[in-house]
Design a protein around this motif. Structure first.
Motif, PDB file in Angstrom:
ATOM      1  N   UNK A  11      50.672  29.040  23.835  1.00 50.04           N
ATOM      2  CA  UNK A  11      49.839  29.672  24.848  1.00 50.04           C
ATOM      3  C   UNK A  11      48.960  28.646  25.532  1.00 50.04           C
ATOM      4  N   UNK A  12      47.851  29.091  26.111  1.00 51.81           N
ATOM      5  CA  UNK A  12      47.019  28.195  26.912  1.00 51.81           C
ATOM      6  C   UNK A  12      46.479  27.016  26.107  1.00 51.81           C
ATOM      7  N   UNK A  13      46.120  27.221  24.843  1.00 53.23           N
ATOM      8  CA  UNK A  13      45.555  26.136  24.034  1.00 53.23           C
ATOM      9  C   UNK A  13      46.612  25.095  23.699  1.00 53.23           C
ATOM     10  N   UNK A  14      47.799  25.560  23.317  1.00 51.07           N
ATOM     11  CA  UNK A  14      48.870  24.627  22.999  1.00 51.07           C
ATOM     12  C   UNK A  14      49.314  23.829  24.206  1.00 51.07           C
ATOM     13  N   UNK A  15      49.398  24.492  25.375  1.00 53.21           N
ATOM     14  CA  UNK A  15      49.819  23.784  26.585  1.00 53.21           C
ATOM     15  C   UNK A  15      48.776  22.759  27.020  1.00 53.21           C
ATOM     16  N   UNK A  16      47.489  23.106  26.917  1.00 54.56           N
ATOM     17  CA  UNK A  16      46.439  22.154  27.289  1.00 54.56           C
ATOM     18  C   UNK A  16      46.471  20.931  26.385  1.00 54.56           C
ATOM     19  N   UNK A  17      46.707  21.136  25.090  1.00 49.09           N
ATOM     20  CA  UNK A  17      46.798  20.009  24.158  1.00 49.09           C
ATOM     21  C   UNK A  17      48.013  19.152  24.476  1.00 49.09           C
ATOM     22  N   UNK A  18      49.137  19.798  24.770  1.00 48.44           N
ATOM     23  CA  UNK A  18      50.348  19.052  25.128  1.00 48.44           C
ATOM     24  C   UNK A  18      50.131  18.217  26.382  1.00 48.44           C
ATOM     25  N   UNK A  19      49.434  18.791  27.375  1.00 46.14           N
ATOM     26  CA  UNK A  19      49.154  18.047  28.607  1.00 46.14           C
ATOM     27  C   UNK A  19      48.338  16.792  28.301  1.00 46.14           C
ATOM     28  N   UNK A  20      47.346  16.911  27.447  1.00 43.27           N
ATOM     29  CA  UNK A  20      46.529  15.741  27.114  1.00 43.27           C
ATOM     30  C   UNK A  20      47.331  14.705  26.329  1.00 43.27           C
ATOM     31  N   UNK A 331      40.160  23.002  27.759  1.00 41.23           N
ATOM     32  CA  UNK A 331      40.509  21.610  28.031  1.00 41.23           C
ATOM     33  C   UNK A 331      39.712  20.609  27.224  1.00 41.23           C
ATOM     34  N   UNK A 332      38.443  20.907  26.965  1.00 41.99           N
ATOM     35  CA  UNK A 332      37.588  19.963  26.243  1.00 41.99           C
ATOM     36  C   UNK A 332      38.060  19.771  24.803  1.00 41.99           C
ATOM     37  N   UNK A 333      38.292  20.878  24.080  1.00 42.23           N
ATOM     38  CA  UNK A 333      38.735  20.730  22.693  1.00 42.23           C
ATOM     39  C   UNK A 333      40.181  20.239  22.627  1.00 42.23           C
ATOM     40  N   UNK A 334      40.999  20.579  23.622  1.00 45.74           N
ATOM     41  CA  UNK A 334      42.363  20.050  23.668  1.00 45.74           C
ATOM     42  C   UNK A 334      42.357  18.535  23.820  1.00 45.74           C
ATOM     43  N   UNK A 335      41.474  18.033  24.660  1.00 42.74           N
ATOM     44  CA  UNK A 335      41.349  16.585  24.835  1.00 42.74           C
ATOM     45  C   UNK A 335      40.871  15.924  23.546  1.00 42.74           C
ATOM     46  N   UNK A 336      39.901  16.557  22.885  1.00 41.43           N
ATOM     47  CA  UNK A 336      39.405  16.016  21.624  1.00 41.43           C
ATOM     48  C   UNK A 336      40.505  15.976  20.569  1.00 41.43           C
ATOM     49  N   UNK A 337      41.323  17.031  20.534  1.00 45.37           N
ATOM     50  CA  UNK A 337      42.392  17.083  19.544  1.00 45.37           C
ATOM     51  C   UNK A 337      43.444  16.012  19.799  1.00 45.37           C
ATOM     52  N   UNK A 338      43.812  15.806  21.061  1.00 39.62           N
ATOM     53  CA  UNK A 338      44.795  14.775  21.381  1.00 39.62           C
ATOM     54  C   UNK A 338      44.273  13.393  21.005  1.00 39.62           C
TER      55      UNK A 338
END
Length: 347
Positions: A11-20, A331-338
């Motif tokens: 979903x949105x969280x997984x896709x944002x993490x993948x983008x980063x 996006x912020x936590x996705x960037x942190x996770x990447x």
């Protein structure tokens, strides 16, 4: 199969993490290998389950994932759930993100044992991973309260997750339970068609000011992190989207106290008042869908599990950061996770 990163949830969280991760790989000599495992048969995450009138709290320009703005919404109000679904589908395709579906993750072994890799157990086979990012959200785990008499009630009982629109409730006596956004929106949706509509809440509904939308909510959450405000909870519980305002101001939508129990034919309140109902819709929230982790400790305001630095979380609200369960905020936590995944893998 050996991978650097496995993201659970498309979903949105997984896709944002993948983008980063894609963006991060452009700067690396040796790119990280990764894939996204999603248990749904098509793209769009939980937004594909939204009822027809469900809409965002914010305009499209303030509801975007990192990298690509949501296309403009041409309809009334804010973007619909279907518009978000189509946006997530196009986003996945635009960046050629490596999503595998339908693949259900049933467990992750090796957590807490740094001597070996993490092993992701999935319906299409196992994978070894250096890092596992959990982005499963909560839609798959609706919370049902325990109310006396629920087993006795002869009518239908559904949860927000099962609600598909007002058609099935035309001419019925309906009780909607829950004082949050879903309860208010579903009550507003049903009020014009139900024979009788009662909206029950534990406390008097707290509407945000009518001019407050998702932009203000994100700003409030961000300010709270900086110690400059009381956070989203200080503003209220219900965003007064147009449908809710109309039901409240023009159709007389108001909340009743929570009933004391259900009966075979309806509900009973603490003062002895009884009323017959044909259906109850429980708008009582969700819990994180983390059955595959079996009790692994969650983060507290970050993305890393205290049990293992290789186990990360994205999109679970305040666990991962303010507004992380929203399109604009994830996006912020996705960037942190990447970034964290890369740091762990680089040793």
């Amino acid at each position: 199969m050996d991978l650097d990163v496995v993201i659970v949830g498309g979903g949105q969280s997984g896709l944002a993490t993948a983008w980063h991760l894609v963006r991060l790989n452009r700067r690396r000599e040796v790119p990280l290998t990764f894939e996204v495992l999603d248990d749904r048969s098509r793209a769009g995450g939980a937004w594909q389950d939204g009822w027809p009138s469900l809409e965002l709290f914010s305009p499209a320009a303030y509801s975007s994932l990192p990298g690509w703005p949501m296309p403009p919404w041409r309809g009334p109000g804010n973007p619909s759930a279907a518009h978000v679904r189509d946006y997530l589908t196009a986003y996945e395709q635009r960046y050629d993100l490596p999503v595998r579906r339908p693949v259900a993750v049933t467990g992750v072994s090796g957590i807490g044992d740094p001597s070996g890799p993490l092993v992701v157990h999935a319906s299409d086979g196992d994978r070894q991973a250096g890092v596992v990012v959990n982005a499963t959200g909560s839609w798959r785990r609706p919370f049902w309260p325990t109310v006396p008499g629920m087993r006795d009630f002869a009518g239908t009982q559904r949860h927000t997750a099962d609600y598909t629109g007002p058609t099935a409730y035309d001419g019925l006596r309906v009780l909607v339970v829950g004082g949050g956004n879903s309860g208010a929106q579903i009550a507003a949706d049903l009020l014009p068609v139900a024979r009788e509509l009662t909206w029950a809440t534990q406390r008097t509904p707290r509407y945000l000011p009518d001019d407050v939308d998702g932009r203000a909510l994100f700003e409030a959450a961000t300010a709270a992190v900086a110690g400059q405000g009381g956070g989203v909870g200080s503003l209220g519980d219900i965003v007064a989207v147009p449908s809710v305002r109309h039901a409240r101001d023009e159709l007389g939508l108001h909340a009743a106290p929570m009933p004391d129990r259900l009966t075979a034919s309806g509900v009973r309140w603490a003062d002895g008042t009884e009323r017959a109902f044909d259906a109850v819709i429980w708008c009582t929230g969700f819990r994180p869908a983390l059955g595959h982790l079996r009790g692994v400790a969650r983060p507290n305001g970050g993305v890393v599990s205290p049990d293992d630095e290789r186990v990360l979380f994205v999109g679970y609200g305040d666990w991962c950061g303010p507004a992380s369960a929203t399109l604009i905020g994830v996006g912020r936590s996705a960037k942190d996770a990447a970034a964290r995944a890369a740091a762990v893998l680089d040793g």
